[in-house]
Enzyme design. Structure first.
Site, PDB file in Angstrom:
ATOM      1  N   CYS A 142      -1.536  -4.520   8.273  1.00  0.00           N
ATOM      2  CA  CYS A 142      -1.219  -3.168   8.748  1.00  0.00           C
ATOM      3  C   CYS A 142      -0.541  -3.222  10.109  1.00  0.00           C
ATOM      4  O   CYS A 142       0.292  -2.372  10.428  1.00  0.00           O
ATOM      5  CB  CYS A 142      -2.467  -2.318   8.847  1.00  0.00           C
ATOM      6  SG  CYS A 142      -3.509  -2.393   7.400  1.00  0.00           S
TER       7      CYS A 142
ATOM      8  N   CYS B 138       0.813  -1.223   0.000  1.00  0.00           N
ATOM      9  CA  CYS B 138       0.000   0.000   0.000  1.00  0.00           C
ATOM     10  C   CYS B 138       0.841   1.266   0.000  1.00  0.00           C
ATOM     11  O   CYS B 138       0.321   2.361  -0.191  1.00  0.00           O
ATOM     12  CB  CYS B 138      -0.922   0.005   1.211  1.00  0.00           C
ATOM     13  SG  CYS B 138       0.004  -0.055   2.742  1.00  0.00           S
TER      14      CYS B 138
ATOM     15  N   ASP C  47       2.349   2.548   2.562  1.00  0.00           N
ATOM     16  CA  ASP C  47       2.319   3.252   3.848  1.00  0.00           C
ATOM     17  C   ASP C  47       3.667   3.141   4.565  1.00  0.00           C
ATOM     18  O   ASP C  47       4.374   2.157   4.426  1.00  0.00           O
ATOM     19  CB  ASP C  47       1.207   2.674   4.739  1.00  0.00           C
ATOM     20  CG  ASP C  47      -0.170   3.005   4.197  1.00  0.00           C
ATOM     21  OD1 ASP C  47      -0.236   3.819   3.269  1.00  0.00           O
ATOM     22  OD2 ASP C  47      -1.161   2.455   4.703  1.00  0.00           O
TER      23      ASP C  47
ATOM     24  N   CYS D  33      -2.831   4.119   6.767  1.00  0.00           N
ATOM     25  CA  CYS D  33      -4.259   3.924   7.017  1.00  0.00           C
ATOM     26  C   CYS D  33      -4.594   3.996   8.510  1.00  0.00           C
ATOM     27  O   CYS D  33      -3.696   4.039   9.359  1.00  0.00           O
ATOM     28  CB  CYS D  33      -4.675   2.562   6.470  1.00  0.00           C
ATOM     29  SG  CYS D  33      -4.028   1.208   7.461  1.00  0.00           S
TER      30      CYS D  33
HETATM   31 FE1  FES Z   1      -1.280   0.250   4.400  1.00  0.00          FE
HETATM   32 FE2  FES Z   1      -2.862  -0.400   6.321  1.00  0.00          FE
HETATM   33  S1  FES Z   1      -3.395  -0.208   4.239  1.00  0.00           S
HETATM   34  S2  FES Z   1      -0.743  -0.169   6.405  1.00  0.00           S
END
Ligand code: FES
Length: 134
Positions: free
Chosen positions: A103, A33, A35, A59
């Site tokens: 996550c 993702c 992140d 997120c």
């Molecule tokens: Fe990326 Fe949760 S969607 S860490």
């Protein structure tokens, strides 16, 4: 669905920010993702985490897990903090939805990296002292 505790940590995250003179910093990213999570620690002479802060660009579940992991290890020794697993972080929040479990993998990993960073710096400092004979 998220548990109440996840929502609570997401809307009111603890220990947000950076520590300018941190003793250790760990950064991990989620390839899927994109992140990113950073954890900063301040460690005292007794190897206890005196202060801990995080910055998470991600997120809601990633923010909640970073927040809760800082609460779980503040005041703990580095060895105790190293025993905290991603699973325990998710459990502390009362669980995460199956598709959000990945996550929670960031939180303990970032913490462990910060500890590793701190320990590497200490080893480097010690060998510098030896070289300079101080
Ligand atoms: Fe990326 Fe949760 S969607 S860490």
């Amino acid at each position: 669905m998220y548990t109440e505790k996840v929502m609570e940590h997401f809307t009111n995250p603890r220990n947000v920010g950076e520590i300018a003179d941190a003793d250790g910093m760990g950064e991990v990213g989620n390839m899927k993702c994109g992140d990113i999570m950073r954890i900063y620690i301040k460690v005292n002479e007794q190897d206890v985490i005196e202060d801990i802060k995080f910055r998470t660009f991600g997120c809601g579940a990633a923010i909640a897990t970073s927040s809760v992991v800082t609460e779980m290890v503040k005041g703990k020794t580095l060895d105790e903090a190293l025993e905290v697993t991603n699973k325990q972080v998710a459990a502390e929040l009362g669980g995460l939805p199956e598709n959000k479990l990945h996550c929670s993998n960031l939180a303990a990993d970032a913490l462990h990296k910060a500890i590793e960073d701190y320990r590497n710096k200490r080893v480097a400092e010690k060998s510098n002292l030896k070289e300079t004979g101080k």
